[in-house]
Scaffold this motif. Structure first.
Motif, PDB file in Angstrom:
ATOM      1  N   ALA A   1      -6.431  12.931  -8.865  1.00 17.60           N
ATOM      2  CA  ALA A   1      -6.386  14.108  -8.917  1.00 17.60           C
ATOM      3  C   ALA A   1      -4.816  14.692  -8.831  1.00 17.60           C
ATOM      4  N   TYR A   2      -4.193  13.164  -7.832  1.00 21.31           N
ATOM      5  CA  TYR A   2      -2.974  12.694  -7.273  1.00 21.31           C
ATOM      6  C   TYR A   2      -2.120  13.177  -8.091  1.00 21.31           C
ATOM      7  N   GLN A   3      -2.307  12.479  -9.728  1.00 22.62           N
ATOM      8  CA  GLN A   3      -1.464  13.139 -10.657  1.00 22.62           C
ATOM      9  C   GLN A   3      -0.737  14.832 -10.620  1.00 22.62           C
ATOM     10  N   CYS A   4      -1.994  15.950 -10.729  1.00 22.34           N
ATOM     11  CA  CYS A   4      -1.745  17.090 -10.415  1.00 22.34           C
ATOM     12  C   CYS A   4      -0.785  17.823  -9.763  1.00 22.34           C
ATOM     13  N   GLU A   5      -0.665  16.569  -8.695  1.00 26.98           N
ATOM     14  CA  GLU A   5       0.270  17.763  -7.481  1.00 26.98           C
ATOM     15  C   GLU A   5       1.452  17.120  -8.453  1.00 26.98           C
ATOM     16  N   PRO A   6       1.900  18.341  -8.273  1.00 27.21           N
ATOM     17  CA  PRO A   6       3.648  19.361  -8.658  1.00 27.21           C
ATOM     18  C   PRO A   6       4.984  18.717  -7.447  1.00 27.21           C
ATOM     19  N   ARG A   7       4.393  18.384  -6.280  1.00 27.13           N
ATOM     20  CA  ARG A   7       5.483  18.157  -5.457  1.00 27.13           C
ATOM     21  C   ARG A   7       4.336  16.776  -4.346  1.00 27.13           C
TER      22      ARG A   7
ATOM     23  N   PHE B   1       9.668  12.588  10.459  1.00 24.15           N
ATOM     24  CA  PHE B   1       9.314  10.862   9.522  1.00 24.15           C
ATOM     25  C   PHE B   1       8.560  11.515   8.649  1.00 24.15           C
ATOM     26  N   ARG B   2       8.837  11.103   7.443  1.00 21.20           N
ATOM     27  CA  ARG B   2       8.548  11.575   6.626  1.00 21.20           C
ATOM     28  C   ARG B   2       7.713  10.829   5.423  1.00 21.20           C
ATOM     29  N   GLY B   3       7.980  10.919   4.356  1.00 27.22           N
ATOM     30  CA  GLY B   3       7.058  10.497   3.429  1.00 27.22           C
ATOM     31  C   GLY B   3       7.763  10.896   2.366  1.00 27.22           C
ATOM     32  N   ILE B   4       8.140   9.377   1.193  1.00 28.12           N
ATOM     33  CA  ILE B   4       9.326   9.928   0.279  1.00 28.12           C
ATOM     34  C   ILE B   4       9.236  10.415  -1.631  1.00 28.12           C
ATOM     35  N   PRO B   5       9.548  11.625  -1.513  1.00 29.06           N
ATOM     36  CA  PRO B   5       9.178  12.530  -2.491  1.00 29.06           C
ATOM     37  C   PRO B   5       9.031  11.486  -4.339  1.00 29.06           C
ATOM     38  N   LEU B   6       7.782  11.711  -4.362  1.00 29.10           N
ATOM     39  CA  LEU B   6       7.930  10.439  -6.470  1.00 29.10           C
ATOM     40  C   LEU B   6       7.220  11.668  -7.279  1.00 29.10           C
ATOM     41  N   GLU B   7       8.073  11.021  -7.993  1.00 29.39           N
ATOM     42  CA  GLU B   7       7.797  11.821  -9.268  1.00 29.39           C
ATOM     43  C   GLU B   7       6.995  11.079 -10.401  1.00 29.39           C
ATOM     44  N   SER B   8       6.891  11.079 -11.331  1.00 27.50           N
ATOM     45  CA  SER B   8       5.753  10.676 -12.195  1.00 27.50           C
ATOM     46  C   SER B   8       4.690   9.595 -11.983  1.00 27.50           C
TER      47      SER B   8
ATOM     48  N   ARG C   1       0.540  -0.969  -0.150  1.00 31.69           N
ATOM     49  CA  ARG C   1      -0.417  -0.188   0.100  1.00 31.69           C
ATOM     50  C   ARG C   1       1.087   1.073  -0.285  1.00 31.69           C
ATOM     51  N   ILE C   2       0.402   2.257  -0.349  1.00 33.27           N
ATOM     52  CA  ILE C   2       1.211   3.704   0.068  1.00 33.27           C
ATOM     53  C   ILE C   2      -0.063   4.546   0.201  1.00 33.27           C
ATOM     54  N   ILE C   3       0.759   5.294   1.212  1.00 29.10           N
ATOM     55  CA  ILE C   3      -0.395   7.284   1.632  1.00 29.10           C
ATOM     56  C   ILE C   3       0.720   7.741   1.103  1.00 29.10           C
ATOM     57  N   LEU C   4      -0.128   8.562   0.275  1.00 26.70           N
ATOM     58  CA  LEU C   4      -0.139   9.637   0.174  1.00 26.70           C
ATOM     59  C   LEU C   4      -0.309  11.382   0.651  1.00 26.70           C
ATOM     60  N   GLN C   5       1.383  11.964   0.039  1.00 26.91           N
ATOM     61  CA  GLN C   5       0.763  13.485   1.743  1.00 26.91           C
ATOM     62  C   GLN C   5       1.551  14.362   0.476  1.00 26.91           C
ATOM     63  N   ARG C   6       0.828  15.089  -0.213  1.00 27.55           N
ATOM     64  CA  ARG C   6       2.044  16.849  -0.172  1.00 27.55           C
ATOM     65  C   ARG C   6       3.114  16.661   0.340  1.00 27.55           C
ATOM     66  N   THR C   7       4.425  17.269  -0.440  1.00 24.50           N
ATOM     67  CA  THR C   7       5.603  16.867   0.480  1.00 24.50           C
ATOM     68  C   THR C   7       5.463  17.994   0.911  1.00 24.50           C
TER      69      THR C   7
ATOM     70  N   ALA D   1      -7.209  15.964   7.992  1.00 22.81           N
ATOM     71  CA  ALA D   1      -6.503  17.463   7.862  1.00 22.81           C
ATOM     72  C   ALA D   1      -7.082  18.698   7.243  1.00 22.81           C
ATOM     73  N   ALA D   2      -7.342  18.877   7.516  1.00 24.12           N
ATOM     74  CA  ALA D   2      -7.855  20.449   6.102  1.00 24.12           C
ATOM     75  C   ALA D   2      -6.832  21.169   5.225  1.00 24.12           C
ATOM     76  N   GLY D   3      -5.715  21.038   5.430  1.00 30.07           N
ATOM     77  CA  GLY D   3      -4.944  21.969   4.616  1.00 30.07           C
ATOM     78  C   GLY D   3      -3.734  20.722   4.083  1.00 30.07           C
ATOM     79  N   ASN D   4      -2.709  20.958   4.367  1.00 33.02           N
ATOM     80  CA  ASN D   4      -2.169  20.352   3.710  1.00 33.02           C
ATOM     81  C   ASN D   4      -0.902  19.645   4.057  1.00 33.02           C
ATOM     82  N   THR D   5      -1.182  19.033   5.038  1.00 31.96           N
ATOM     83  CA  THR D   5      -0.968  18.033   5.619  1.00 31.96           C
ATOM     84  C   THR D   5      -1.966  16.362   5.404  1.00 31.96           C
ATOM     85  N   LYS D   6      -2.822  16.711   4.591  1.00 32.91           N
ATOM     86  CA  LYS D   6      -3.372  16.083   5.004  1.00 32.91           C
ATOM     87  C   LYS D   6      -2.884  14.558   3.961  1.00 32.91           C
TER      88      LYS D   6
END
Length: 218
Positions: free
Chosen positions: A137-143, A167-174, A43-49, A77-82
């Motif tokens: 919609a997650y494909q449109c997130e720049p970071r 502890f934070r997520g791993i930045p991904l691309e593409s 599984r993956i859990i996504l979050q804005r970088t 969360a209602a903001g970028n930390t969601k």
């Protein structure tokens, strides 16, 4: 965590960085103390970088990443930390991560400059297309970054130092979410998901063993 003060593996791919001038002696390596094997990613859990101009990160001394309450608070969360926990995946396959070649040196030997990206492919099997459509919609997130969840119900991300304080997520691309593949008689339907991690993405890898099941409870 302030983006400008974060040195190890912040956002982008790392070139081969060498200290200059060199130390008096060759560096002493860290001694192995145990085995590390991530196993199958489920599984993956996504979050804005970023949260504004700072890196999104769980401060371990304040919010314990082993607790369900920490993650459910981020889900709400209602903001970028969601965070967004995607459906369970199958056939998760990594590829790449080899050396990045930079021409030839004396005698024709190959020169290396860091690592190539590591690319992943996986399947969402028999998942409703209403769910898949919500992922696009997650494909449109720049970071965007990802926490990985393995077969042992552990959460894998990045730490900020040898002894982790965040502890934070791993930045991904593409990031790519594909259309339905109809399996027919002998195979189930699935949608592809693909993404890449840049360069030496795993240098500050950190594994958290929760007291709950992120495969079942997120």
């Amino acid at each position: 965590m302030d983006l400008n003060s974060f040195s190890p593996l912040s956002l982008m791919n790392m070139d081969l960085q060498c200290a200059c001038p060199l130390g008096a002696a060759i560096a002493t390596p860290t001694a192995p103390t145990c085995k590390e094997d991530i196993g199958e990613i489920r599984r993956i859990i996504l979050q804005r970088t970023l949260d504004g101009t700072t890196l999104n990160a769980i401060v371990i001394g304040t919010d314990d990443p082993t607790l369900l309450a920490t993650w459910t608070a981020l889900q709400g969360a209602a903001g970028n930390t969601k965070i967004a926990a995607l459906a369970t995946m199958a056939e998760v396959t990594p590829d790449g991560g080899g050396p990045r070649e930079a021409g030839t040196g004396p005698g024709g030997v190959t020169l290396y400059k860091g690592a190539l990206p590591t690319s992943y492919s996986a399947q969402f099997q028999q998942v409703e297309q209403d769910v898949i459509r919500s992922y696009r919609a997650y494909q449109c997130e720049p970071r965007i970054s990802a926490f990985l969840v393995n077969e042992n119900d552990q959460i894998i991300g990045l730490k900020d130092a040898t002894v982790a304080t965040t502890f934070r997520g791993i930045p991904l691309e593409s990031l790519y979410i594909g259309p339905k593949f109809t399996g027919g008689l002998n195979q189930v339907d699935y949608n592809m998901i693909n993404w890449s991690f840049l360069g030496e993405w795993s240098d500050f890898l950190h594994v958290v063993t929760p007291v709950f099941s992120p495969l079942l409870e997120l």
